[in-house]
Design a protein around this motif. Structure first.
Motif, PDB file in Angstrom:
ATOM      1  N   ARG A  42      41.847  36.902  34.469  1.00 47.61           N
ATOM      2  CA  ARG A  42      41.307  37.015  35.931  1.00 47.61           C
ATOM      3  C   ARG A  42      40.746  38.630  35.822  1.00 47.61           C
ATOM      4  NH1 ARG A  42      42.779  39.022  41.295  1.00 47.61           N
ATOM      5  NH2 ARG A  42      42.434  37.473  42.911  1.00 47.61           N
ATOM      6  N   THR A  44      38.905  41.662  37.580  1.00 45.73           N
ATOM      7  CA  THR A  44      38.670  42.330  38.854  1.00 45.73           C
ATOM      8  C   THR A  44      37.664  43.459  38.749  1.00 45.73           C
ATOM      9  OG1 THR A  44      40.920  41.989  39.838  1.00 45.73           O
ATOM     10  CG2 THR A  44      39.591  43.793  41.206  1.00 45.73           C
ATOM     11  N   THR A  59      42.581  48.986  32.579  1.00 43.72           N
ATOM     12  CA  THR A  59      43.365  47.921  33.413  1.00 43.72           C
ATOM     13  C   THR A  59      42.257  46.832  33.289  1.00 43.72           C
ATOM     14  OG1 THR A  59      44.237  49.573  34.754  1.00 43.72           O
ATOM     15  CG2 THR A  59      44.241  47.421  35.325  1.00 43.72           C
ATOM     16  N   GLN A  63      43.170  43.273  31.768  1.00 45.37           N
ATOM     17  CA  GLN A  63      43.073  41.849  32.529  1.00 45.37           C
ATOM     18  C   GLN A  63      42.298  40.877  31.676  1.00 45.37           C
ATOM     19  OE1 GLN A  63      40.901  43.152  36.263  1.00 45.37           O
ATOM     20  NE2 GLN A  63      42.685  42.686  37.419  1.00 45.37           N
TER      21      GLN A  63
ATOM     22  N   ARG B 127      48.991  50.200  40.601  1.00 40.22           N
ATOM     23  CA  ARG B 127      49.218  49.086  39.690  1.00 40.22           C
ATOM     24  C   ARG B 127      50.641  48.860  39.710  1.00 40.22           C
ATOM     25  NH1 ARG B 127      46.225  51.706  34.250  1.00 40.22           N
ATOM     26  NH2 ARG B 127      47.384  53.593  35.091  1.00 40.22           N
ATOM     27  N   PRO B 132      48.929  41.561  36.683  1.00 41.15           N
ATOM     28  CA  PRO B 132      47.916  42.056  35.956  1.00 41.15           C
ATOM     29  C   PRO B 132      46.662  42.368  36.971  1.00 41.15           C
ATOM     30  CG  PRO B 132      47.699  39.609  36.023  1.00 41.15           C
ATOM     31  CD  PRO B 132      49.015  40.038  36.417  1.00 41.15           C
ATOM     32  N   ILE B 133      46.820  43.100  38.019  1.00 42.72           N
ATOM     33  CA  ILE B 133      45.878  43.556  38.995  1.00 42.72           C
ATOM     34  C   ILE B 133      45.959  45.027  39.333  1.00 42.72           C
ATOM     35  CG2 ILE B 133      45.963  41.154  40.212  1.00 42.72           C
ATOM     36  CD1 ILE B 133      47.723  42.530  42.461  1.00 42.72           C
ATOM     37  N   PHE B 134      44.914  45.409  39.893  1.00 41.50           N
ATOM     38  CA  PHE B 134      44.933  46.790  40.367  1.00 41.50           C
ATOM     39  C   PHE B 134      44.238  46.991  41.655  1.00 41.50           C
ATOM     40  CE2 PHE B 134      40.643  47.822  39.571  1.00 41.50           C
ATOM     41  CZ  PHE B 134      40.098  46.941  38.826  1.00 41.50           C
ATOM     42  N   GLU B 150      44.565  42.821  46.686  1.00 44.23           N
ATOM     43  CA  GLU B 150      44.327  41.897  45.395  1.00 44.23           C
ATOM     44  C   GLU B 150      45.413  41.005  45.075  1.00 44.23           C
ATOM     45  OE1 GLU B 150      41.998  41.944  42.991  1.00 44.23           O
ATOM     46  OE2 GLU B 150      40.904  42.340  44.934  1.00 44.23           O
TER      47      GLU B 150
END
Lengths: 90, 181
Positions: A42, A44, A59, A63, B127, B132-134, B150
């Protein structure tokens, strides 16, 4: 790290064209990379800015299951979709 | 007093001034005044929205400071003010602050999650090692808010469908455990 070379539009375009990610527009752009019919990664892409700060760039690479160097290659062409699939399947 | 705090505090000043205005009941809710609908408060004893460890200690000194002012103890007031200044300076100089969230945009969490907020070029990135996001924003508040959006967006994605790889299936289980339905 080529975060100064690529901006968020580049990442989104390459994600769409090379990895066939369909981004959904929300607070940010989010999209899934499909592998073997399953949503596997995924990504972003931040809205409202052009440049990509270094930690954000790293980051985003994570991902996609890539290190920064591989992400550089994905964005600057040497890394194909097939090679990418090999990397994340390994 | 107000001028001193204005000089010392940048973002935290909003928090402290709001504290003065609202006294004991709604503590520190001005965290992220830009988006009051979705903003986290760094600490709220009664309702608990989010906790910053740094803010937690600054809050302690701030309470002592307020008590000192009420009691007119000038000596103690100065001592507490010095401690408060140290904590606030520490927040401003620290690259990373750790914030605990127990609420997203519309969803509450059964258990808190820790996120790290740190400078990233001209902005800030939030984070967590668990996801696995930010979240990226122009300031810490924006970054935390973006992270919350998010995570909630990820929750809806994962609970809306089931064609995910194994790692996401595991994350779905975890999210279902910690997010109130």
């Amino acid at each position: 790290m080529k975060n100064s070379v690529f901006n968020v539009s580049d990442v989104k375009k390459i994600g769409e064209n090379k990895l066939q990610i369909e981004f959904r527009s929300g607070k940010e752009f989010n999209g899934w990379f499909m592998l073997n019919g399953k949503k596997t990664k995924r990504l972003t892409v931040p809205k409202g800015r052009k440049g990509i700060p270094p930690k954000t760039y790293k980051t985003m690479a994570m991902q996609l299951g890539l290190n920064v160097s591989e992400f550089d290659d994905l964005l600057s062409c040497p890394l194909t979709k097939e090679k990418y699939e090999e990397i994340i399947s390994a | 007093m107000a001028n001193s705090l204005t000089d010392i505090c940048l973002d935290p000043q909003k928090v402290y001034m709001n504290y003065i205005r609202t006294q004991q009941k709604t503590k520190l809710q001005s965290w992220g005044e830009k988006n009051p609908e979705t903003a986290s408060a760094p600490y709220d004893y009664n309702y608990g929205v989010a906790i910053s460890k740094d803010f937690e200690s600054s809050h302690q000194y701030f309470e002592l400071l307020l008590n000192s002012i009420k009691q007119n103890e000038n000596h103690q007031y100065n001592e507490n003010l010095v401690k408060l200044i140290e904590v606030v300076k520490n927040i401003q100089q620290n690259d990373v602050i750790v914030v605990k969230l127990n609420m997203l945009v519309t969803k509450r969490l059964h258990s808190q999650i820790e996120i790290m907020v740190e400078p990233d070029d001209d902005g800030f990135i939030a984070r967590s090692i668990d996801f696995p996001i930010f979240g990226f924003g122009e300031d810490r508040f924006d970054a935390i808010d973006a992270f919350k959006h998010e995570l909630e967006s990820l929750y809806f994605d994962l609970t809306d469908d089931d064609d995910f790889s194994d790692e996401w299936q595991n994350l779905t289980k975890y999210l279902k455990e910690i997010v109130e339905p």
